[in-house]
Design a protein around this motif. Sequence first.
Motif, short mmCIF file in Angstrom:
data_model
loop_
_atom_site.label_atom_id
_atom_site.label_comp_id
_atom_site.label_asym_id
_atom_site.label_seq_id
_atom_site.Cartn_x
_atom_site.Cartn_y
_atom_site.Cartn_z
N LEU A 34 0.84 -1.21 0.00
CA LEU A 34 0.00 0.00 0.00
C LEU A 34 0.87 1.25 0.00
O LEU A 34 0.54 2.24 -0.66
CB LEU A 34 -0.94 0.00 1.21
N SER B 197 -6.13 -3.05 -0.65
CA SER B 197 -5.28 -3.69 -1.66
C SER B 197 -6.08 -4.11 -2.88
O SER B 197 -5.53 -4.19 -3.99
CB SER B 197 -4.57 -4.90 -1.07
N LEU C 237 -7.74 4.09 -4.87
CA LEU C 237 -7.06 4.18 -3.59
C LEU C 237 -6.65 5.61 -3.29
O LEU C 237 -6.88 6.13 -2.20
CB LEU C 237 -5.84 3.26 -3.60
#
Length: 78
Positions: free
Chosen positions: A27, A56, A63
């Motif tokens: 990440l 993930s 994200l």
Amino acid sequence: MSMFNITEGLDQAIGQVRDFTKQINDLGKRGLRKDLLSQIIALGPQQGAQLADFLSSQSTASLNQSAQRGGHRRGRAK
């Protein structure tokens, strides 16, 4: 409780920590903000792994968008 049970439990815990560490590193490489990474780490390998697993599975663009909605972008001018 036998020695085998203790050893097996420790092996599982070590595997969980290794997996969690890999998720956090991945990440971070994908650009998740350090403050968010710190919050996930603070949850620990059991609870934090669930959140890290979900994050993930998101695209890198998704994200980053989610991370930006959660707070302002420090030190970056547009």
